[in-house]
Design an enzyme around this catalytic site. Sequence first.
Site, mmCIF file in Angstrom:
data_model
loop_
_atom_site.group_PDB
_atom_site.id
_atom_site.type_symbol
_atom_site.label_atom_id
_atom_site.label_comp_id
_atom_site.label_asym_id
_atom_site.label_seq_id
_atom_site.Cartn_x
_atom_site.Cartn_y
_atom_site.Cartn_z
ATOM 1 N N HIS A 154 -10.058 -5.179 -3.520
ATOM 2 C CA HIS A 154 -8.729 -5.453 -2.977
ATOM 3 C C HIS A 154 -8.855 -5.839 -1.519
ATOM 4 C CE1 HIS A 154 -9.668 -1.149 -2.646
ATOM 5 N NE2 HIS A 154 -9.063 -1.193 -1.465
ATOM 6 N N MET A 155 -8.014 -6.767 -1.106
ATOM 7 C CA MET A 155 -7.944 -7.158 0.301
ATOM 8 C C MET A 155 -6.708 -6.505 0.912
ATOM 9 S SD MET A 155 -7.564 -10.933 1.984
ATOM 10 C CE MET A 155 -9.270 -11.455 1.823
ATOM 11 N N HIS A 156 -6.909 -5.712 1.972
ATOM 12 C CA HIS A 156 -5.778 -5.169 2.724
ATOM 13 C C HIS A 156 -5.262 -6.270 3.650
ATOM 14 C CE1 HIS A 156 -6.669 -0.719 2.197
ATOM 15 N NE2 HIS A 156 -7.840 -1.235 1.875
ATOM 16 N N ASN A 216 -12.868 -3.292 2.174
ATOM 17 C CA ASN A 216 -13.879 -2.242 2.231
ATOM 18 C C ASN A 216 -14.726 -2.344 0.972
ATOM 19 O OD1 ASN A 216 -12.857 -1.076 4.658
ATOM 20 N ND2 ASN A 216 -11.219 -0.123 3.476
ATOM 21 N N GLU A 255 -12.230 3.410 -1.299
ATOM 22 C CA GLU A 255 -11.672 4.543 -2.057
ATOM 23 C C GLU A 255 -11.389 4.149 -3.496
ATOM 24 O OE1 GLU A 255 -8.129 6.259 -0.340
ATOM 25 O OE2 GLU A 255 -9.041 6.199 1.647
ATOM 26 N N ASP A 291 0.854 -1.192 0.000
ATOM 27 C CA ASP A 291 0.000 0.000 0.000
ATOM 28 C C ASP A 291 0.891 1.244 0.000
ATOM 29 O OD1 ASP A 291 -3.206 0.515 0.945
ATOM 30 O OD2 ASP A 291 -1.805 2.199 1.085
HETATM 31 P P1 5GP Z 1 -9.778 1.397 0.176
HETATM 32 O O1 5GP Z 1 -10.120 2.565 1.049
HETATM 33 O O2 5GP Z 1 -10.361 1.531 -1.212
HETATM 34 O O3 5GP Z 1 -10.061 0.073 0.824
HETATM 35 O O4 5GP Z 1 -8.205 1.427 0.061
HETATM 36 C C1 5GP Z 1 -7.489 1.865 -1.044
HETATM 37 C C2 5GP Z 1 -6.018 1.758 -0.686
HETATM 38 O O5 5GP Z 1 -5.264 1.898 -1.873
HETATM 39 C C3 5GP Z 1 -5.536 2.849 0.283
HETATM 40 O O6 5GP Z 1 -5.000 2.236 1.446
HETATM 41 C C4 5GP Z 1 -4.479 3.606 -0.525
HETATM 42 O O7 5GP Z 1 -3.377 3.988 0.252
HETATM 43 C C5 5GP Z 1 -4.091 2.597 -1.597
HETATM 44 N N1 5GP Z 1 -3.684 3.208 -2.860
HETATM 45 C C6 5GP Z 1 -4.349 4.174 -3.554
HETATM 46 N N2 5GP Z 1 -3.689 4.483 -4.688
HETATM 47 C C7 5GP Z 1 -2.584 3.695 -4.706
HETATM 48 C C8 5GP Z 1 -1.504 3.554 -5.635
HETATM 49 O O8 5GP Z 1 -1.423 4.216 -6.675
HETATM 50 N N3 5GP Z 1 -0.538 2.640 -5.324
HETATM 51 C C9 5GP Z 1 -0.609 1.877 -4.186
HETATM 52 N N4 5GP Z 1 0.393 1.017 -3.989
HETATM 53 N N5 5GP Z 1 -1.610 1.975 -3.299
HETATM 54 C C10 5GP Z 1 -2.585 2.875 -3.553
#
Ligand code: 5GP
Length: 122
Positions: A99-101, A86, A94, A30
Amino acid sequence: MEDCIFCKIVRGEIPSRKVYEDDDILAFHDIRPIAPVHFLIIPKIHIPTLGDAAPGHQLALGKIMTMAGPLARQQGADQGFRAIINSGKVGLQEVYHVHMHIIGGPEPLPPMLVRRRTDRVE
Ligand code: 5GP
Ligand code: ZN
């Protein structure tokens, strides 16, 4: 799909720090980590949210589930981790490419959600 950030990462149009890749999934760190271990595992095909998952996605989504543990351990989260997906507006998603964190230690993570008074059922 054209403008999706994670599809661009899959196509190599945006750089990422890769953790793992095969024909169906990609894992990368991330860009804004919230813990010492914080990477994302995504299907290579564009699925907007977990709520859009369908039977044809089982291979990729199943691989994400089964690779979570080995990749977390490989990245140093050997005492456990949290896996978060999420989904949609309420989930505060976002990036609309599922995607899985994988978030981990070494210290225990804070509680996932803070219980509010109104959550109580008596
Ligand atoms: P969400 O809120 O959609 O679950 O999380 C999106 C995640 O994607 C966030 O933790 C953010 O830091 C990460 N992210 C957004 N844009 C990029 C990117 O261009 N490269 C990487 N490696 N992570 C990203
Ligand atoms: Zn995408």
